[in-house]
Design a protein around this motif. Structure first.
Motif, PDB file in Angstrom:
ATOM      1  N   TRP B 121       0.756  -1.088   0.011  1.00 28.03           N
ATOM      2  CA  TRP B 121       0.163   0.005   0.108  1.00 28.03           C
ATOM      3  C   TRP B 121       0.789   1.162   0.030  1.00 28.03           C
ATOM      4  CZ3 TRP B 121      -4.367   1.509  -1.345  1.00 28.03           C
ATOM      5  CH2 TRP B 121      -5.758   0.561  -1.196  1.00 28.03           C
ATOM      6  N   ALA B 122       1.962   1.274   0.794  1.00 27.34           N
ATOM      7  CA  ALA B 122       2.680   2.488   0.820  1.00 27.34           C
ATOM      8  C   ALA B 122       3.541   2.698  -0.419  1.00 27.34           C
ATOM      9  CB  ALA B 122       3.827   2.310   1.946  1.00 27.34           C
ATOM     10  N   GLY B 123       3.896   1.703  -1.130  1.00 23.39           N
ATOM     11  CA  GLY B 123       4.396   1.863  -2.576  1.00 23.39           C
ATOM     12  C   GLY B 123       3.503   2.390  -3.507  1.00 23.39           C
ATOM     13  N   ALA B 124       2.362   1.607  -3.410  1.00 21.88           N
ATOM     14  CA  ALA B 124       1.344   2.125  -4.656  1.00 21.88           C
ATOM     15  C   ALA B 124       0.758   3.569  -4.250  1.00 21.88           C
ATOM     16  CB  ALA B 124       0.070   1.119  -3.942  1.00 21.88           C
ATOM     17  N   MET B 125       0.860   3.952  -3.067  1.00 22.09           N
ATOM     18  CA  MET B 125       0.247   5.146  -2.663  1.00 22.09           C
ATOM     19  C   MET B 125       1.403   6.272  -3.267  1.00 22.09           C
ATOM     20  SD  MET B 125      -2.838   5.491  -2.129  1.00 22.09           S
ATOM     21  CE  MET B 125      -3.271   6.912  -1.811  1.00 22.09           C
ATOM     22  N   ALA B 126       2.630   5.766  -3.036  1.00 22.21           N
ATOM     23  CA  ALA B 126       3.716   6.714  -3.379  1.00 22.21           C
ATOM     24  C   ALA B 126       3.596   6.867  -4.906  1.00 22.21           C
ATOM     25  CB  ALA B 126       5.111   6.071  -3.151  1.00 22.21           C
ATOM     26  N   HIS B 127       3.478   5.869  -5.501  1.00 22.38           N
ATOM     27  CA  HIS B 127       3.342   6.011  -6.966  1.00 22.38           C
ATOM     28  C   HIS B 127       2.074   6.818  -7.461  1.00 22.38           C
ATOM     29  CE1 HIS B 127       3.506   5.350 -11.493  1.00 22.38           C
ATOM     30  NE2 HIS B 127       2.280   4.838 -11.244  1.00 22.38           N
ATOM     31  N   ASN B 128       0.998   6.658  -6.742  1.00 17.46           N
ATOM     32  CA  ASN B 128       0.041   7.484  -6.955  1.00 17.46           C
ATOM     33  C   ASN B 128       0.025   8.946  -6.916  1.00 17.46           C
ATOM     34  OD1 ASN B 128      -1.622   4.925  -7.696  1.00 17.46           O
ATOM     35  ND2 ASN B 128      -2.568   4.889  -5.548  1.00 17.46           N
ATOM     36  N   ARG B 129       0.723   9.285  -5.689  1.00 19.01           N
ATOM     37  CA  ARG B 129       0.992  10.727  -5.326  1.00 19.01           C
ATOM     38  C   ARG B 129       1.800  11.498  -6.602  1.00 19.01           C
ATOM     39  NH1 ARG B 129       2.695   8.327  -0.267  1.00 19.01           N
ATOM     40  NH2 ARG B 129       0.556   8.111   1.058  1.00 19.01           N
ATOM     41  N   TRP B 130       2.885  10.653  -6.976  1.00 23.09           N
ATOM     42  CA  TRP B 130       3.732  11.179  -8.126  1.00 23.09           C
ATOM     43  C   TRP B 130       2.854  11.233  -9.254  1.00 23.09           C
ATOM     44  CZ3 TRP B 130       4.743   8.761 -12.529  1.00 23.09           C
ATOM     45  CH2 TRP B 130       5.744   9.345 -13.429  1.00 23.09           C
ATOM     46  N   HIS B 142      -3.551  13.505 -19.915  1.00 23.46           N
ATOM     47  CA  HIS B 142      -2.936  12.589 -19.304  1.00 23.46           C
ATOM     48  C   HIS B 142      -3.743  11.966 -18.422  1.00 23.46           C
ATOM     49  CE1 HIS B 142       0.737  14.403 -20.859  1.00 23.46           C
ATOM     50  NE2 HIS B 142       0.508  15.341 -20.245  1.00 23.46           N
ATOM     51  N   ILE B 143      -4.253  10.637 -18.633  1.00 22.26           N
ATOM     52  CA  ILE B 143      -5.220   9.676 -17.776  1.00 22.26           C
ATOM     53  C   ILE B 143      -4.404   8.586 -16.778  1.00 22.26           C
ATOM     54  CG2 ILE B 143      -6.951   8.329 -17.778  1.00 22.26           C
ATOM     55  CD1 ILE B 143      -6.711   9.920 -20.814  1.00 22.26           C
ATOM     56  N   GLY B 144      -3.898   9.172 -15.594  1.00 23.69           N
ATOM     57  CA  GLY B 144      -3.126   8.406 -14.731  1.00 23.69           C
ATOM     58  C   GLY B 144      -3.993   7.170 -14.332  1.00 23.69           C
ATOM     59  N   VAL B 145      -3.361   5.999 -14.199  1.00 25.32           N
ATOM     60  CA  VAL B 145      -4.063   4.857 -13.713  1.00 25.32           C
ATOM     61  C   VAL B 145      -3.489   4.664 -12.346  1.00 25.32           C
ATOM     62  CG1 VAL B 145      -4.762   2.510 -13.920  1.00 25.32           C
ATOM     63  CG2 VAL B 145      -4.530   3.846 -16.029  1.00 25.32           C
ATOM     64  N   ALA B 146      -4.173   5.032 -11.310  1.00 26.40           N
ATOM     65  CA  ALA B 146      -3.687   4.543  -9.903  1.00 26.40           C
ATOM     66  C   ALA B 146      -3.594   3.096  -9.518  1.00 26.40           C
ATOM     67  CB  ALA B 146      -4.666   5.549  -8.953  1.00 26.40           C
ATOM     68  N   SER B 147      -2.622   2.665  -8.630  1.00 28.93           N
ATOM     69  CA  SER B 147      -2.395   1.418  -8.361  1.00 28.93           C
ATOM     70  C   SER B 147      -3.381   1.306  -6.795  1.00 28.93           C
ATOM     71  CB  SER B 147      -1.023   1.261  -8.141  1.00 28.93           C
ATOM     72  OG  SER B 147      -0.457   1.249  -9.321  1.00 28.93           O
ATOM     73  N   ILE B 148      -4.344   0.137  -7.114  1.00 25.57           N
ATOM     74  CA  ILE B 148      -5.118  -0.141  -5.835  1.00 25.57           C
ATOM     75  C   ILE B 148      -4.762  -1.732  -5.499  1.00 25.57           C
ATOM     76  CG2 ILE B 148      -7.373  -0.201  -4.552  1.00 25.57           C
ATOM     77  CD1 ILE B 148      -6.437   2.545  -5.580  1.00 25.57           C
ATOM     78  N   PRO B 149      -3.957  -1.820  -4.325  1.00 24.22           N
ATOM     79  CA  PRO B 149      -3.922  -3.318  -4.032  1.00 24.22           C
ATOM     80  C   PRO B 149      -4.968  -3.772  -3.153  1.00 24.22           C
ATOM     81  CG  PRO B 149      -1.955  -1.908  -3.131  1.00 24.22           C
ATOM     82  CD  PRO B 149      -3.353  -0.971  -3.621  1.00 24.22           C
ATOM     83  N   LEU B 150      -5.819  -4.158  -4.146  1.00 23.33           N
ATOM     84  CA  LEU B 150      -7.404  -4.484  -3.420  1.00 23.33           C
ATOM     85  C   LEU B 150      -7.592  -5.605  -2.593  1.00 23.33           C
ATOM     86  CD1 LEU B 150     -10.763  -3.985  -3.728  1.00 23.33           C
ATOM     87  CD2 LEU B 150     -10.556  -5.092  -5.964  1.00 23.33           C
ATOM     88  N   LEU B 151      -6.329  -6.601  -2.696  1.00 23.90           N
ATOM     89  CA  LEU B 151      -6.907  -7.902  -2.061  1.00 23.90           C
ATOM     90  C   LEU B 151      -6.820  -7.762  -0.755  1.00 23.90           C
ATOM     91  CD1 LEU B 151      -4.455  -9.979  -4.413  1.00 23.90           C
ATOM     92  CD2 LEU B 151      -6.924  -9.704  -4.764  1.00 23.90           C
ATOM     93  N   TRP B 152      -6.102  -6.958   0.035  1.00 24.50           N
ATOM     94  CA  TRP B 152      -5.835  -6.971   1.406  1.00 24.50           C
ATOM     95  C   TRP B 152      -7.128  -6.343   2.283  1.00 24.50           C
ATOM     96  CZ3 TRP B 152      -1.854  -9.857   0.784  1.00 24.50           C
ATOM     97  CH2 TRP B 152      -0.984  -9.633  -0.298  1.00 24.50           C
ATOM     98  N   ASP B 153      -7.482  -5.009   2.153  1.00 23.41           N
ATOM     99  CA  ASP B 153      -8.330  -4.279   2.852  1.00 23.41           C
ATOM    100  C   ASP B 153      -9.635  -3.696   2.031  1.00 23.41           C
ATOM    101  OD1 ASP B 153      -9.954  -2.444   4.401  1.00 23.41           O
ATOM    102  OD2 ASP B 153      -8.192  -2.341   6.061  1.00 23.41           O
ATOM    103  N   VAL B 154     -10.434  -4.072   1.908  1.00 19.74           N
ATOM    104  CA  VAL B 154     -11.453  -3.444   0.878  1.00 19.74           C
ATOM    105  C   VAL B 154     -11.789  -2.067   1.501  1.00 19.74           C
ATOM    106  CG1 VAL B 154     -13.646  -3.756  -0.385  1.00 19.74           C
ATOM    107  CG2 VAL B 154     -12.269  -5.774   0.209  1.00 19.74           C
ATOM    108  N   GLN B 155     -11.921  -1.902   2.507  1.00 15.60           N
ATOM    109  CA  GLN B 155     -12.084  -0.465   2.817  1.00 15.60           C
ATOM    110  C   GLN B 155     -11.003   0.597   2.688  1.00 15.60           C
ATOM    111  OE1 GLN B 155     -15.311   0.651   3.810  1.00 15.60           O
ATOM    112  NE2 GLN B 155     -14.372   2.824   3.793  1.00 15.60           N
TER     113      GLN B 155
END
Lengths: 404, 404
Positions: B121-130, B142-155
């Motif tokens: 999650w920390a890595g994905a959100m770092a990428h999303n911020r950038w 530019h249509i950015g596709v954010a990374s969401i590690p969905l498998l762990w915690d759905v909320q």
């Protein structure tokens, strides 16, 4: 050519009720068998509730209970073959679906999931001993497929193949799925391919195995589990063919048929017009097209032939209870590749309505193609005694009217 | 209609060099990042040796090192888009293949294998911020596709989607493979589908992930491993599309599009004529045919439409650097479903020869269909600002001569 057709079912099932395997299990495993059989029966019962519809099965079985005993009773077996017009049959384990399966997780599929290698071997060899006895009633009519849990110890598998051949079994089944174990492109399996090629033993994959625990939620972390899994069965039927073709994807690309050019493989209950031709086209596309090699390097130089050439030479299709649409696959695959099967005693099979099925399905097909698919291809592939089977067929086989 | 075409690349990649993500990672993870980045770089290096051919990549990169900086450098990015004639782009992570990937295993695919949920999650959100910063240079292009590690915690995933939308990102990517976690037919994911539908967020699956450790032997028990795995790459290219379609098999059968009829999904780099039509035909066959229900029960009653009807309504195809053969898929899928992509800066992409590729590939295609595939379909699907993009296209877009 006789007026009566030699029919070979490339897909029948037979097996004892689980507890009845005890005399075939080595005595040192009897105690653990006594402990584990009730557990396995309970698990099977559970699986039947979520995976196979218990009511449907029960309703289907009730009026044919006596005939279903042909799963292990030789007299009933002969009656079934006569009624269906079948001269010879290829026999897989797991008779009445979930009711007849060898102990210790050694049933159809030979899944490594939660299996104890030593015990799975004990269960498989118990089934093989019983199967050798059952087929010895008439080796020209009953081609038993022995169970070989190949994933664990390759030398043990090699020894087991020799035992099988010595006991009249020249066909074997290996696991369709390997979970965390080495897939079939790993050269550690070479001694197994080699002994099969040397002794003319035919390797089988039978459809059915798929990651059911994934579909039905039983392998996930507890906190992930939901009781509501709509679509699990739709996913199963949409993926099951892919899991059957998968070992062959690994064997073909792994060069198994390059190193063992006479090796024979059958994929059983896998002849579907929907997936087989696209899968083959894809393999050849990846072999002949160079699009990917920009960053992946040359991954084809160890193969001297295209994937479909290995397929044509080394692989046959057990096409169980296929609809007419799938019979037409012969025009894509070549008319020597398809071998019909009845799937007795499974409810999706043609039994006990095989005679009617023949008329409905083969009507209008050319006699040459029909003869091949119904029996002659299997006679060739398995090297059966044609003269002897014609004698049987002259008594019980369907006649040419099914092509009218 | 203007003489200059609006081209939208549905598949581009961007990302920082792994160590450069540090300013975007929460400070509490800096220490562990300092420890883990060298390890990740070493693993990546290793993977490149067995999976991606290092020499081929190095040779390809050497003369274009400056231009490849467009993976994170905005000025270079604009030059690349101009040279390729691209008015707008959809941006996935993992710029120069294995060289630019977020830390903690949060790269393309978001594999759960060996991932630590909190860190991924920390890595994905770092990428999303950038990514939010990068795209803010011009949100219409530019249509950015954010990374969401969905498998762990759905909320947590639901909250992240809200954060993304607040920060200009209305597209997200979720894991293509779930390993031992719940697949996408599990209703536990409903809150995620719901927030995406509500906020008009488009879900993406990008091809590439497959069980590479299985192909290359790194996940087997040590005693099983062999150094000789011929065919691993052939298996990869033969299976990779199937692993991409798989999450959609689960979503369609799981009734996700039944419950969330406005949900939009894209499968990117997945438009292959070899596998897509057969997969769709198979899904519909299983929905309309009743052959299986003999023992499996009714598994279709929770779906009011056939699988291909959901597909037509809810799913679009990112068809990256496709050959002409795959462009002809429009006649099977409907001409509104295919969206071309350049795959910059991956070596299998059309960049830096996109202009020539257009001429070679689109020649003779109808202008109407060509305009749709090259850009108009993406304008519709992503709800882009057509007037603004036409202004850009009038400066840099290809002209109608590509259809001559």
């Amino acid at each position: 050519m006789s007026e009566r057709l030699i029919v070979v079912s490339s897909d029948c099932h037979a097996g004892l009720r689980i507890a009845d395997y005890k005399p075939y299990v080595e005595t040192k495993y009897h105690e653990i068998m006594d402990q584990s059989v009730p557990l396995q029966m309970e698990m099977t019962e559970k699986a039947e509730e979520s995976f196979l519809m218990k009511e449907i099965n029960d309703e289907w079985r009730a009026p044919i209970e006596q005939e279903l005993k042909g799963a292990w009773d030789y007299k009933e077996r002969l009656k079934m073959l006569s009624n269906d017009g079948i001269a010879a049959e290829v026999i897989f384990p797991d008779g009445i679906t979930e009711m007849n399966t060898p102990p210790f997780g050694a049933g159809l599929g030979l899944s490594p999931r939660a299996a104890v290698p030593e015990l799975q071997w004990a269960g498989a060899m118990a089934h093989n001993r019983w199967l050798a006895e059952f087929c010895a009633n008439d080796l020209s009519r009953h081609i038993g497929v022995a169970s070989i849990p190949l994933l664990w110890d390759v030398q043990q598998a090699v020894d087991a193949v020799r035992w099988c051949v010595d006991n009249g079994l020249s066909s074997v089944m290996i696991p369709t799925m390997w979970d965390e174990h080495a897939p079939y492109h790993d050269r550690k399996y070479d001694p197994f391919w080699e002994v099969c090629e040397d002794l003319g033993v035919i390797i089988h994959f039978h459809s059915g195995p798929a990651p059911q625990p994934e579909y039905f939620g039983t392998n996930w972390p507890m906190e992930d589990r939901s009781d509501d899994l709509p679509g699990a069965m739709g996913v199963y039927v949409s993926e099951v063919m892919w899991w059957l073709y998968r070992p062959l994807t690994f064997m073909i690309w792994g060069g198994v048929f390059e190193r063992y050019p006479k090796l024979k493989v059958v994929m059983t209950e896998g002849g579907t017009a929907f997936m087989l031709p696209p899968w083959l086209r894809l393999l050849d596309h990846n072999y002949t097209d160079i699009q990917f090699s920009a960053k992946l390097g040359d991954f084809r130089s160890h193969l001297s032939m295209a994937p479909t050439e290995y397929f044509a030479r080394n692989i046959a299709i057990g096409a169980s209870c296929v609809p007419r649409q799938d019979i037409e696959l012969h025009s894509v695959l070549g008319e020597d590749k398809l071998m019909w099967g009845s799937d007795y005693p499974h409810p999706e099979g043609t039994w006990p309505n095989t005679a009617q099925y023949f008329k409905d399905t083969f009507s209008g097909l050319s006699e040459t193609v029909g003869r091949k698919i119904l029996g002659e291809n299997a006679v060739e592939w398995y090297g059966l005694d044609r003269a002897r089977l014609q004698e049987v067929a002259d008594e019980i086989g369907p006649d040419l009217s099914i092509f009218k």
